[in-house]
Design a protein around this motif. Structure first.
Motif, PDB file in Angstrom:
ATOM      1  N   PRO A 141      55.256  45.624  43.027  1.00 45.38           N
ATOM      2  CA  PRO A 141      55.813  45.926  41.708  1.00 45.38           C
ATOM      3  C   PRO A 141      54.886  45.492  40.569  1.00 45.38           C
ATOM      4  O   PRO A 141      54.077  44.580  40.715  1.00 45.38           O
ATOM      5  N   ILE A 142      55.039  46.165  39.456  1.00 43.28           N
ATOM      6  CA  ILE A 142      54.399  45.771  38.199  1.00 43.28           C
ATOM      7  C   ILE A 142      55.400  44.849  37.507  1.00 43.28           C
ATOM      8  O   ILE A 142      56.530  45.252  37.234  1.00 43.28           O
ATOM      9  N   VAL A 143      54.991  43.618  37.235  1.00 43.54           N
ATOM     10  CA  VAL A 143      55.867  42.641  36.605  1.00 43.54           C
ATOM     11  C   VAL A 143      55.319  42.353  35.211  1.00 43.54           C
ATOM     12  O   VAL A 143      54.128  42.088  35.044  1.00 43.54           O
ATOM     13  N   ILE A 144      56.206  42.402  34.222  1.00 46.99           N
ATOM     14  CA  ILE A 144      55.795  42.225  32.826  1.00 46.99           C
ATOM     15  C   ILE A 144      56.614  41.128  32.170  1.00 46.99           C
ATOM     16  O   ILE A 144      57.844  41.128  32.253  1.00 46.99           O
ATOM     17  N   ASN A 145      55.914  40.209  31.540  1.00 45.69           N
ATOM     18  CA  ASN A 145      56.551  39.215  30.691  1.00 45.69           C
ATOM     19  C   ASN A 145      56.610  39.856  29.309  1.00 45.69           C
ATOM     20  O   ASN A 145      55.603  39.961  28.619  1.00 45.69           O
ATOM     21  N   THR A 146      57.807  40.313  28.934  1.00 47.17           N
ATOM     22  CA  THR A 146      57.965  41.053  27.681  1.00 47.17           C
ATOM     23  C   THR A 146      57.766  40.167  26.455  1.00 47.17           C
ATOM     24  O   THR A 146      57.381  40.658  25.399  1.00 47.17           O
ATOM     25  N   LYS A 147      58.022  38.896  26.592  1.00 51.02           N
ATOM     26  CA  LYS A 147      57.865  37.960  25.481  1.00 51.02           C
ATOM     27  C   LYS A 147      56.395  37.657  25.201  1.00 51.02           C
ATOM     28  O   LYS A 147      55.948  37.663  24.066  1.00 51.02           O
ATOM     29  N   LYS A 148      55.633  37.413  26.267  1.00 48.91           N
ATOM     30  CA  LYS A 148      54.209  37.048  26.130  1.00 48.91           C
ATOM     31  C   LYS A 148      53.284  38.261  26.171  1.00 48.91           C
ATOM     32  O   LYS A 148      52.084  38.131  25.973  1.00 48.91           O
ATOM     33  N   LYS A 149      53.859  39.453  26.486  1.00 50.94           N
ATOM     34  CA  LYS A 149      53.089  40.696  26.583  1.00 50.94           C
ATOM     35  C   LYS A 149      51.997  40.613  27.651  1.00 50.94           C
ATOM     36  O   LYS A 149      50.868  41.048  27.454  1.00 50.94           O
ATOM     37  N   LEU A 150      52.361  40.029  28.798  1.00 48.90           N
ATOM     38  CA  LEU A 150      51.452  39.897  29.925  1.00 48.90           C
ATOM     39  C   LEU A 150      52.003  40.673  31.111  1.00 48.90           C
ATOM     40  O   LEU A 150      53.211  40.694  31.337  1.00 48.90           O
ATOM     41  N   GLY A 151      51.112  41.297  31.892  1.00 49.89           N
ATOM     42  CA  GLY A 151      51.544  42.040  33.055  1.00 49.89           C
ATOM     43  C   GLY A 151      50.653  41.773  34.247  1.00 49.89           C
ATOM     44  O   GLY A 151      49.504  41.330  34.112  1.00 49.89           O
ATOM     45  N   LYS A 152      51.208  42.064  35.422  1.00 49.37           N
ATOM     46  CA  LYS A 152      50.462  41.874  36.671  1.00 49.37           C
ATOM     47  C   LYS A 152      51.127  42.695  37.760  1.00 49.37           C
ATOM     48  O   LYS A 152      52.356  42.779  37.806  1.00 49.37           O
ATOM     49  N   GLN A 153      50.308  43.286  38.631  1.00 50.97           N
ATOM     50  CA  GLN A 153      50.869  43.911  39.822  1.00 50.97           C
ATOM     51  C   GLN A 153      50.876  42.859  40.915  1.00 50.97           C
ATOM     52  O   GLN A 153      49.850  42.249  41.211  1.00 50.97           O
ATOM     53  N   ILE A 154      52.043  42.639  41.483  1.00 53.63           N
ATOM     54  CA  ILE A 154      52.237  41.602  42.489  1.00 53.63           C
ATOM     55  C   ILE A 154      52.442  42.263  43.847  1.00 53.63           C
ATOM     56  O   ILE A 154      53.273  43.158  43.988  1.00 53.63           O
ATOM     57  N   VAL A 155      51.695  41.819  44.847  1.00 52.56           N
ATOM     58  CA  VAL A 155      51.890  42.316  46.208  1.00 52.56           C
ATOM     59  C   VAL A 155      52.837  41.359  46.918  1.00 52.56           C
ATOM     60  O   VAL A 155      52.534  40.178  47.080  1.00 52.56           O
ATOM     61  N   LEU A 156      53.995  41.878  47.293  1.00 48.02           N
ATOM     62  CA  LEU A 156      55.010  41.059  47.950  1.00 48.02           C
ATOM     63  C   LEU A 156      54.622  40.779  49.399  1.00 48.02           C
ATOM     64  O   LEU A 156      53.951  41.584  50.036  1.00 48.02           O
ATOM     65  N   GLN A 157      55.083  39.665  49.903  1.00 50.49           N
ATOM     66  CA  GLN A 157      54.781  39.281  51.281  1.00 50.49           C
ATOM     67  C   GLN A 157      55.674  40.001  52.286  1.00 50.49           C
ATOM     68  O   GLN A 157      55.365  40.074  53.452  1.00 50.49           O
ATOM     69  N   ASP A 158      56.789  40.555  51.829  1.00 43.82           N
ATOM     70  CA  ASP A 158      57.783  41.178  52.707  1.00 43.82           C
ATOM     71  C   ASP A 158      57.457  42.661  52.941  1.00 43.82           C
ATOM     72  O   ASP A 158      58.152  43.543  52.460  1.00 43.82           O
ATOM     73  N   SER A 159      56.379  42.924  53.691  1.00 42.52           N
ATOM     74  CA  SER A 159      55.926  44.305  53.856  1.00 42.52           C
ATOM     75  C   SER A 159      56.824  45.131  54.778  1.00 42.52           C
ATOM     76  O   SER A 159      56.762  46.347  54.774  1.00 42.52           O
ATOM     77  N   ILE A 160      57.654  44.480  55.577  1.00 45.02           N
ATOM     78  CA  ILE A 160      58.570  45.218  56.453  1.00 45.02           C
ATOM     79  C   ILE A 160      59.769  45.715  55.646  1.00 45.02           C
ATOM     80  O   ILE A 160      60.210  46.842  55.782  1.00 45.02           O
ATOM     81  N   ARG A 161      60.265  44.876  54.766  1.00 43.53           N
ATOM     82  CA  ARG A 161      61.448  45.224  53.977  1.00 43.53           C
ATOM     83  C   ARG A 161      61.137  46.240  52.881  1.00 43.53           C
ATOM     84  O   ARG A 161      61.946  47.123  52.592  1.00 43.53           O
ATOM     85  N   TYR A 162      59.961  46.109  52.269  1.00 45.24           N
ATOM     86  CA  TYR A 162      59.597  46.983  51.147  1.00 45.24           C
ATOM     87  C   TYR A 162      58.272  47.684  51.414  1.00 45.24           C
ATOM     88  O   TYR A 162      57.218  47.075  51.355  1.00 45.24           O
ATOM     89  N   PRO A 163      58.323  48.980  51.689  1.00 47.94           N
ATOM     90  CA  PRO A 163      57.103  49.717  51.998  1.00 47.94           C
ATOM     91  C   PRO A 163      56.322  50.138  50.740  1.00 47.94           C
ATOM     92  O   PRO A 163      56.846  50.141  49.637  1.00 47.94           O
ATOM     93  N   LEU A 164      55.094  50.517  50.985  1.00 50.41           N
ATOM     94  CA  LEU A 164      54.223  51.004  49.923  1.00 50.41           C
ATOM     95  C   LEU A 164      54.706  52.348  49.383  1.00 50.41           C
ATOM     96  O   LEU A 164      54.649  52.600  48.186  1.00 50.41           O
ATOM     97  N   ARG A 165      55.191  53.205  50.269  1.00 48.69           N
ATOM     98  CA  ARG A 165      55.637  54.545  49.856  1.00 48.69           C
ATOM     99  C   ARG A 165      57.040  54.811  50.378  1.00 48.69           C
ATOM    100  O   ARG A 165      57.212  55.348  51.469  1.00 48.69           O
ATOM    101  N   HIS A 166      58.020  54.454  49.597  1.00 51.43           N
ATOM    102  CA  HIS A 166      59.405  54.690  49.997  1.00 51.43           C
ATOM    103  C   HIS A 166      59.936  55.923  49.265  1.00 51.43           C
ATOM    104  O   HIS A 166      59.922  55.961  48.036  1.00 51.43           O
TER     105      HIS A 166
END
Length: 147
Positions: A112-137
């Motif tokens: 997911p792309i995670v954004i701190n709306t207050k600080k105007k900072l963003g980052k794409q975070i790679v989750l560790q749970d690759s079985i539960r959440y696929p790249l292309r669902h």
């Protein structure tokens, strides 16, 4: 200021709406300044548009509108990078891969792309749970999909 965009042509943006991705995005480490632009009033979609490279724009979806049980934890390293102080300052999006039919399009729930709306900072975070959440669902097969 006006910028040229990948999907929407020329648009006017405000300086205070610019988001900084200090480490860029995977594959684009040197591109750090983006803005979120509304795409469709009827769908929970936006464009994450680079203000530095016109051809760099991603269609994002608010994943919780399509998958009600989507949930993840933000690790301490990401909390520090994004300067997160309060949960309500954070919004998450998923990058879409659009197909001819929207129902055949896929959503990247793994990074997911995670954004701190207050600080105007963003980052794409790679989750560790690759079985539960696929790249292309596929959007059309998501549990709890929006009607």
């Amino acid at each position: 200021m006006n910028i040229e965009t990948k999907f929407l042509g020329e648009v006017e943006i405000k300086e205070q709406d610019i988001l900084t991705f200090e480490k860029g995005l995977p594959g684009f480490p040197s591109v750090q300044k983006f803005v979120l632009l509304p795409l469709d009033a009827d769908l929970p979609l936006v464009v994450l548009q680079s203000i530095e490279q016109q051809e760099l724009g991603f269609v994002l979806a608010y994943p919780f509108a399509f998958k009600k049980d989507y949930a993840f934890n933000i690790e301490e390293e990401e909390r520090i990078d994004l300067q997160i102080e309060q949960e309500e300052d954070v919004i998450a999006y998923a990058i879409l891969t659009l197909k001819e039919s929207f129902q055949e399009s896929t959503m990247n729930l793994l990074a997911p792309i995670v954004i701190n709306t207050k600080k105007k900072l963003g980052k794409q975070i790679v989750l560790q749970d690759s079985i539960r959440y696929p790249l292309r669902h596929p959007i059309g097969t998501m549990e709890g999909s929006a009607d």
